[in-house]
Structures are given as structure tokens and as C-alpha cells.
Design a protein around this motif. Structure first.
Motif, short mmCIF file in Angstrom:
data_model
loop_
_atom_site.label_atom_id
_atom_site.label_comp_id
_atom_site.label_asym_id
_atom_site.label_seq_id
_atom_site.Cartn_x
_atom_site.Cartn_y
_atom_site.Cartn_z
N CYS A 35 0.86 -1.20 0.00
CA CYS A 35 0.00 0.00 0.00
C CYS A 35 0.88 1.24 0.00
O CYS A 35 1.70 1.44 0.91
N LYS A 36 0.70 2.04 -1.01
CA LYS A 36 1.43 3.31 -1.10
C LYS A 36 0.51 4.41 -0.56
O LYS A 36 -0.58 4.64 -1.09
N ILE A 37 0.96 5.05 0.51
CA ILE A 37 0.13 6.04 1.22
C ILE A 37 0.66 7.44 0.93
O ILE A 37 1.87 7.70 1.02
N THR A 38 -0.25 8.34 0.60
CA THR A 38 0.05 9.76 0.49
C THR A 38 -0.87 10.50 1.47
O THR A 38 -2.10 10.43 1.35
N TYR A 39 -0.26 11.16 2.42
CA TYR A 39 -1.03 11.87 3.45
C TYR A 39 -0.73 13.35 3.33
O TYR A 39 0.43 13.77 3.36
N VAL A 40 -1.77 14.16 3.16
CA VAL A 40 -1.61 15.61 3.07
C VAL A 40 -2.45 16.27 4.16
O VAL A 40 -3.55 15.80 4.47
N ALA A 41 -1.92 17.33 4.74
CA ALA A 41 -2.63 18.03 5.82
C ALA A 41 -2.41 19.52 5.71
O ALA A 41 -1.26 19.99 5.62
N ASN A 42 -3.51 20.26 5.70
CA ASN A 42 -3.48 21.73 5.80
C ASN A 42 -4.27 22.09 7.05
O ASN A 42 -5.49 21.94 7.09
N VAL A 43 -3.56 22.55 8.06
CA VAL A 43 -4.17 22.78 9.37
C VAL A 43 -3.96 24.23 9.78
O VAL A 43 -2.83 24.75 9.71
N ASN A 44 -5.05 24.87 10.17
CA ASN A 44 -4.98 26.20 10.80
C ASN A 44 -5.26 26.00 12.28
O ASN A 44 -6.41 25.83 12.68
N PRO A 45 -4.22 26.02 13.13
CA PRO A 45 -4.44 25.68 14.54
C PRO A 45 -5.16 26.77 15.33
O PRO A 45 -5.65 26.53 16.43
#
Length: 596
Positions: free
Chosen positions: A547-557
Motif C-alpha cells: 500500500c502506497k500512502i500519500t497523506y496531506v494536511a493543511n491545518v490552521n491551529p
């Protein structure tokens, strides 16, 4: 965090009948601790005491704390217009009113109670009476040390002599006044008789002599017409003796006064030396107090609201980072202990057929979900290895984490992208466990609690979750829509692709609160299943899949956490999350049929 009800009490600050400040009660926000932050409490101001209760209804169960205001120091906050602090020795209450007007009302009432406390206040004197105050003063004088009394006994003796002389002098003045009054009466009578005699001489001229002072008797002798009054004749008063005594008394008074002045002049030097010593002591105490206050400002008192995340926080970035790192280390240790003691209960969660995940829903957010899915499939799978804007921050085996630094209005909005390859699991399995709320707490260690606010369809839900607080940062909560989708292949060579996207939404059943800072997220996990052909006629096993995983996250804390701290925490926590989650999926799927 706001005052829910108006303060009780009359418009006048002082009761006109008793002269006492009136009772004041109302809801104020009180800082409890770094876990619970500001909490509403029912606060009562009465009889120079400030007490608080959990609520107005629980007053009958007794107060949870109280402060005597006699030596209290009330400090309005420099930046927060609704906050004021009350300190008594080492005890500090941090309070917030609904608005600046209510804060002013509370401060003025507290100051009034404080001013009216103690024995020297105006109403206290009216209440106890002046004689009682004089008695207290006399008692205080009598309580002086023996040494002080011995030093001043000669002066006291002279003052006692002055009292005696005063009594004697008053009696002498009364006596002399009586004498003068008698003399005045005698003079009046003498003038009256003289007038009568002159009238008689006009009628009988032969009975008088030319000198007009003597009458001649028949025997030829003469007698005085007005015999002189004897000094002892008027009420038996010895005027000469009284005058001598009066002179002696006044001389004694003058002598005693001179002696008192001499004693006071001699003791002036001693008094001046004592005053200088007291002034020097006071100066040293004031210097020590200022020094202590300066040291206090330099140190971080981690229990107060001024030393947590906020626009006016007194904690610097280094201390902030150290505190956050220490808190995260403690959480890791606790989680390790819990994992070793935890026996995971197998959960049989039904998996809908793949067609249910590939269809576009009909709920009110369906268009937004489709837009998010297309954006992630277009941009998130692009290779960033050669892009100068992306920085490789972590590389551990098959896992690589990239970051692009972005700030907006001082808030860190760094997009993050991670790639990973996991053997023995499919993209469907990884996305299923990432999306399924039934197993969320099995692998997610940063969540304090969560609940599904609304189920939109079989593959879309709205979730509200609060994350564990990492002091001194404020606690965060997130409200987001989570959707799982199977991406339909455009040609037969495309790998089997699944996607879970989580993005922030608004919902009437989960409005923002003052307890947490609401973070905004746009996260996606894209999983592609790669299958290597098995040898011979063998069936495909987990050894043949990757399994090839691509994880992206755009977070405004949100909030006011320092940028350096946020970036350091992201660099530390994201790789740990990916390794923890993928290990969990491998453990859950081991020995089970492959879910394509």
C-alpha cells in the motif's frame, strides 16, 4: 467565561442605616487550573470577605473558597478589560467579569469593603464609639515595653505635677474671683452711702467739719465717717496671702514647664535616632519587596492564566517549547503503559460493498465533498521531490515527510505532505480503519473525546472531537466532515485507489466554545494498492501486496502558539502518527482475508 447574571445588591454602595457596604453577588469567571481553564462561579462579597460557590443553587452546601479582603491587593489586568486579580499573600484569584462596567463595579465594591475593614475606618469609629477608641488607645499605651516606660517616667512625673498645679491654680482663681466680686460690692455700697451723707450735710451743716471726713462727738473726739475695710473683713479672705500663693503656683508651673521642655529636648535626639532606624528598616523592606516582585515577574508560574497560550502570554518561546515537549513526553509514557495493559476487543464492523463508496452522495455537502476529492486527486499525488518550495524534514525508511512554510497573520499554516509504503495491507483496509469512527480511539492517542454529530450517508459523517490539551497550549477542538471514497480507475493500468478526506464544516449542534480553540483542517489520506504477481498458481497473499500512502494536511491551529513550537511539534508528531496507525492496520488485518 462571561457573567451570566447581573450582580445583586442595591444601587447604593453603602447601607444608609448601618453604614456598612452592601452585599454583592453574581457570576464571574474564575481561573481554575490549566486543565479546565476559566469556569463560571457564583461569587459573593459580604462582610469584608469574598467567597465563591460552584453555582448560586449550591450556596447552601457551603463555599468552595474565600478571601479576607483586609490585606488584599486588587489588580486590574493591563490588557484584558474584563479581568482583575485579587491576591492575599501567596493566594491569587484570577477573575473575569462580563464587561468592563461589571469589572469596575466589582473592583469598587471590593475596595469599599476593604476600606471599611479594620478598626481605624470611619464607620468603624462611628460603630464602636469614640470612648471605646480612646480606651483602645490607652490600652495600647499601657502595653508599651518596660524599658520605654522607664525612659519616660520623669516626664510623666512632671506632667502629673502639672495636673496638680492646674487644680491648685483653678481653686486659687476661684477664690480670687470671689474676693474681687466682694470688693466690687463693697465699693458700690461705699459710693451709695457717700451720696446719702452729702445729701444730709446740705440739711444739717453744723454736724460736719470743713474737711468733710470726720464727725465730732459730744466729748470732742472725732471718728471716721467710712471706716476702712479690713483685708480679712470680706468673707475672711487674706488677699495678700492668696496673691503670694498664686504667684508661687504660677512660678511652679513655669518651672515645671521649663523642666518638661528640657526633658523633651534631651529625648529629641533619641526619638530622631529611632525614627531614622525605622525609616532605614522601611527602605530596606521596600527594596526587598521590589526585588522580589521583579524576580517574580521573571519566573514562570505555570498555574496562572498569564503563563499559557494567549495574546499577552508572559512565557517566552523557549519555555513554551520546553513545557510542550515535556507534556508530550508524559503523554507518550502514559500511552505506552496503556497500550501494554490494553487488551483490544475485536470489533466486527460491517464493510459496505465497494459500490457504496464509489457513488456520489445526495446529501447537502455532496457537492463540496466531490470538489475536495477532485482537488486532492489532482494536486496531492503530484511529486514534490524536485520542488524547491517543499522541504524534506523527515526521512525514515520508506517514510518521507515534506513541509512548505506558510504564515498568515502570524499563524502557521504550513502544508504538510507525507509518503509511506506499507506491506501486507490494501488501500481499502487502510482507508477503512482511518475513516471508521468505531475504532478511532484504538489508534488515535491525541483525542480526548469525540462524537458523530450527524451521519450524512454510508460514506460521509460529521464528527466533533476535542484533543488532549498539551499545556501551556490551549485545548483544541475540530468539527469536520469525513468522507471515504473509492476512486474509479480511468484505465486498467491504474492502481486500486481509495481516499479519505476530512475538512472543516459548521454545524448548529457543535458551535465554538470559549473552552477550546477551534482549529480548521483539510486532510486527505490517499491509498493505492500495488500487487505483485504470485509465483506459479499460488493465490495472492499479503506478501504480494503493498500500500502506497500519500497523506496531506493543511491545518490552521488558531490561537497564539509560537510558530517555532508548532513546527517542532508537527515534525515530531506526524511521523509518529503514521507509524502508529499503519502498525495498527497491519495488526488488525494480520491473518484475515484481504479486503480489496
Amino acid at each position: 467565561m462571561s457573567e451570566k447574571s447581573s450582580s445583586s445588591g442595591s444601587d447604593e454602595d453603602v447601607d444608609p442605616e448601618s453604614g456598612q457596604p452592601v452585599e454583592l453577588g453574581g457570576v464571574l469567571s474564575k481561573w481554575t487550573n490549566y486543565i479546565h481553564g476559566w469556569q463560571d462561579r457564583w461569587v459573593v462579597l459580604k462582610n469584608n470577605t469574598l467567597s465563591y460557590y460552584k453555582s448560586e443553587d449550591e450556596r447552601e452546601y457551603g463555599c468552595r473558597g474565600s478571601l479576607c479582603l483586609s490585606k488584599a491587593v486588587i489588580t486590574p489586568h493591563e490588557f484584558d478589560e474584563c479581568r482583575f486579580d485579587i491576591s492575599v499573600n501567596d493566594s491569587v484569584w484570577y477573575l473575569r467579569a462580563e464587561d468592563p462596567e461589571h469589572r469596575l463595579q466589582w473592583i469598587e465594591s471590593i475596595e469599599l469593603h476593604k476600606a471599611e475593614s479594620g478598626y481605624g475606618s470611619e464607620t468603624s469609629l462611628r460603630r464602636h464609639g469614640s470612648m471605646l477608641s480612646l480606651t483602645s488607645a490607652a490600652s495600647a499605651l499601657s502595653a508599651t515595653s518596660t524599658s520605654s516606660f522607664k525612659k519616660g517616667h520623669r516626664l510623666c512625673e512632671k506632667l502629673a505635677e502639672m495636673e496638680t498645679f492646674r487644680d491648685i491654680l483653678c481653686r486659687q482663681v476661684d477664690t480670687l474671683q470671689k474676693y474681687f466680686d466682694s470688693c466690687a460690692d463693697a465699693v458700690s455700697k461705699d459710693e451709695f452711702q457717700r451720696d446719702r451723707v452729702e445729701e444730709d450735710e446740705d440739711d444739717f451743716p453744723t454736724t460736719t467739719r470743713p474737711d468733710g471726713e470726720y464727725n465730732h462727738n459730744n466729748n470732742g473726739s472725732k471718728e471716721k465717717l467710712f471706716p476702712p475695710a479690713s483685708p480679712k473683713g470680706i468673707n475672711g479672705i487674706d488677699f495678700k496671702g492668696e496673691a503670694i500663693t498664686f504667684k508661687a503656683t504660677t512660678a511652679g508651673i513655669l518651672s515645671t514647664l521649663s523642666h518638661c521642655i528640657e526633658l523633651m529636648v534631651k529625648r529629641e535626639d533619641s526619638w530622631q535616632k529611632r525614627l531614622d532606624k525605622e525609616l532605614e528598616k522601611r527602605r530596606r523592606v521596600e527594596d526587598a519587596y521590589k526585588s522580589a516582585m521583579n524576580e517574580l515577574k521573571k519566573k514562570s508560574h505555570y498555574g496562572g492564566p498569564d503563563y499559557e497560550e494567549g495574546p499577552n502570554s508572559l512565557i517566552n518561546e523557549d519555555e513554551f517549547f520546553d513545557a510542550v515537549e515535556a507534556a508530550l513526553d508524559r503523554q507518550d509514557k502514559i500511552e505506552e503503559q496503556c497500550q501494554s495493559e490494553k487488551v483490544r476487543i475485536p470489533r466486527l464492523t460491517p464493510v459496505p460493498p465497494g459500490d457504496a463508496y464509489s457513488t456520489i452522495g445526495t446529501h447537502r455537502f455532496a457537492t463540496k465533498v466531490e470538489e475536495m476529492v477532485q482537488n486532492h486527486m489532482t494536486y496531492s499525488l503530484q511529486d514534490v521531490g524536485g520542488d524547491a518550495n517543499w522541504q524534506l524534514v523527515i526521512e525514515e525508511g520508506e517514510m518521507k515527510v515534506y513541509r512548505r512554510e506558510v504564515e498568515e497573520n502570524g499563524i502557521v499554516l504550513d502544508p504538510l505532505k507525507a509518503t509511506h509504503a506499507v506491506k501486507g495491507v490494501t488501500g481499502h483496509e487502510v482507508c477503512h480503519y482511518f475513516w471508521d469512527t468505531a475504532v478511532r480511539l484504538d489508534w488515535e492517542t491525541t483525542i480526548e473525546n469525540f462524537n458523530v454529530v450527524e451521519t450524512l450517508s454510508d460514506n460521509a459523517v460529521i464528527v466533533y472531537q476535542t484533543h488532549k490539551r498539551v499545556w501551556p497550549a490551549s485545548q483544541r477542538d475540530v468539527l469536520y466532515l469525513s468522507a471515504i471514497r473509492k476512486i474509479l480507475a480511468t484505465n486498467e493500468n491504474d492502481p486500486d485507489t481509495w481516499l479519505v478526506c476530512n475538512f472543516s464544516v459548521d454545524h448548529d449542534n457543535a458551535l465554538p466554545t470559549n473552552r477550546c480553540v477551534r482549529a480548521k483542517i483539510n486532510v486527505a489520506m490517499i491509498c493505492q494498492t500495488l500487487v505483485s504477481p504470485p509465483e506459479g498458481d499460488k493465490e495472492i497473499s499479503r506478501d504480494n501486496i503493498l500500500c502506497k500512502i500519500t497523506y496531506v494536511a493543511n491545518v490552521n491551529p488558531g490561537g497564539w502558539a509560537p510558530a517555532s513550537v508548532l513546527r517542532a511539534v508537527a515534525k515530531r508528531e506526524y511521523p509518529k502518527f503514521l507509524k502508529r496507525f499503519t502498525s495498527y492496520v497491519q495488526e488488525k488485518t494480520s491473518g484475515k482475508p484481504i479486503l480489496f
